[in-house]
Enzyme design. Sequence first.
Site, PDB file in Angstrom:
ATOM      1  CE  LYS A 275      -2.422  -0.443  -5.929  1.00 45.74           C
ATOM      2  NZ  LYS A 275      -2.336  -0.639  -7.389  1.00 45.74           N
TER       3      LYS A 275
ATOM      4  CB  SER B  61       0.758  -3.143  -7.884  1.00 45.06           C
ATOM      5  OG  SER B  61      -0.227  -2.213  -8.335  1.00 45.06           O
TER       6      SER B  61
ATOM      7  CB  SER C 132      -2.099  -3.096 -10.784  1.00 49.67           C
ATOM      8  OG  SER C 132      -0.723  -3.339 -10.870  1.00 49.67           O
TER       9      SER C 132
HETATM   10  N1  GLN Z   1       2.988  -5.291 -13.383  1.00 48.13           N
HETATM   11  C1  GLN Z   1       2.994  -4.000 -14.023  1.00 48.13           C
HETATM   12  C2  GLN Z   1       4.150  -3.171 -13.521  1.00 48.13           C
HETATM   13  O1  GLN Z   1       4.847  -3.615 -12.652  1.00 48.13           O
HETATM   14  C3  GLN Z   1       1.676  -3.302 -13.808  1.00 48.13           C
HETATM   15  C4  GLN Z   1       1.552  -2.623 -12.502  1.00 48.13           C
HETATM   16  C5  GLN Z   1       0.314  -1.807 -12.372  1.00 48.13           C
HETATM   17  O2  GLN Z   1      -0.642  -1.960 -13.132  1.00 48.13           O
HETATM   18  N2  GLN Z   1       0.351  -0.890 -11.417  1.00 48.13           N
HETATM   19  O3  GLN Z   1       4.387  -2.098 -13.984  1.00 48.13           O
END
Ligand code: GLN
Length: 486
Positions: free
Chosen positions: A76, A151, A175
């Site tokens: 990532k 994400s 995410s």
């Molecule tokens: N969807 C969540 C957010 O936007 C989780 C994102 C994540 O785990 N990085 O904060």
Amino acid sequence: MIDQSIASLAKKLRDKDISSVELTQDYLARIKQLDGQLNSYITVTEEVALAQAEAADKLIAAGSTSALAGIPIAHKDLFCTDGILTTCASKMLYNFVPPYESTVTARMLASGAVTLGKTNMDEFAMGSSNENSHFGAVKNPWNLDKVPGGSSGGSAAAVAAGLAVAATGTDTGGSIRQPASFCGISGLKPTYGRVSRFGMIAYASSLDQAGPMARSAKDCAHILQSIAGFDANDSTCSEVATEDYTANLDAPLAGLTIGLPKEYFGDGLNNDVATAIQDAVKEFEKLGAQVKEISLPNLNLSIPSYYVIAPSEASSNLSRFDGVRYGYRCEEPKDLMDMYKRSRGEGFGKEVQKRIMVGTYALSEGYYDAYYLKAQRIRRLIKEDFVKAFEEVDVIMGPVAPTTAFGIGAKTDDPIAMYLEDIYTLSVNLAGIPAMSIPAGFADGMPVGLQIMGNYFAEAKLLNVAHKFQQATDWHTKTPSLVEGA
Ligand code: GLN
């Protein structure tokens, strides 16, 4: 070769059926051929990959026993990689080449893994659909009109489409698990502190945790083995001893008690997703597990508390991006204030700016007690719900998300609907426990992920439970037609 596990590829490499250079070339060719449709990579590191593969071939010839030696993986794009562009999918870091290596990527390199490149993501890991990337949305390989989740959407799409054997992701509020669920792969969010955060660009430091995304629970175990464990560079990294994560994968599940929280099966859960999850639970009963209904009464409070805590921490973490030290700087600033304002205004995307504003507001004098402290108190209640539940059950199961992957653009204008997607994942991060998503069927042609939550540091148990399911079912072996057609 593209639908093979780490263990089977490791055997082929050792038996000299294939070299790591050949394997890496195969993957690089597939990325060239298919990633135009998916947009799962931000940077492909062809030269670095081939040099690492050559080195891995030598390691293997010299008798290396590391399961990851010579295996092409992707990271990532928020793990700092020494000398390799690391953008966090933001214009703010469009030119940032870190002078150091994150612990996660360093440990995987030390295990002989080959880095194919850096995967696309929501900007600064803020999002549930991978539509918030400066480098464009990622497409779901099962249906190019749908999101891959976020994400870590690039990592999930790349693994599902066979553009990497496995990948790293990070999970602040879901995410790793939600994109794994949307793309039909396996993903593990470890206990907070199990894996070092050193060199991970921070979103919300008390929630962020790195973990593996792969084709099976067993592959996840091999990666966790490489990256888990204490690191003096991260003061929140745990000193609890690591386990051998592959040793007990085959342990029988007879006597396992599974908790099903009634709040995970209420309003808002898509019927076909619910059916897939219930069928998966029946499979566990066949394997000898017992099921017990439990309650996690504060589930509904996870969204408001997370969406105060995460932006608060983000507003503080992201204050370092000021146009001075690194990253984007606006053209011809009038003065210092103008430079700060325009660099941040032009460098950060909309969702990131929104969260910085929410977080700054929640932390400001007079509001701190009303919002931030209250959210922390709720966090404590959520944690206590899990502690109590684990006195009665060994693992907790439920859906990862209320729906399967939704259409690109379907929720971009409705932030509440987007945040509601996170209802089943956020509380795990707030409590700091480990959890997995594994493929458990399809609804409307799209993959459904089963979530398995465990007690603190029970990663080996989660992997065992997930692996036994994958021995009994074949959902994790399904591949999108994009792959077959290649
Ligand atoms: N969807 C969540 C957010 O936007 C989780 C994102 C994540 O785990 N990085 O904060």
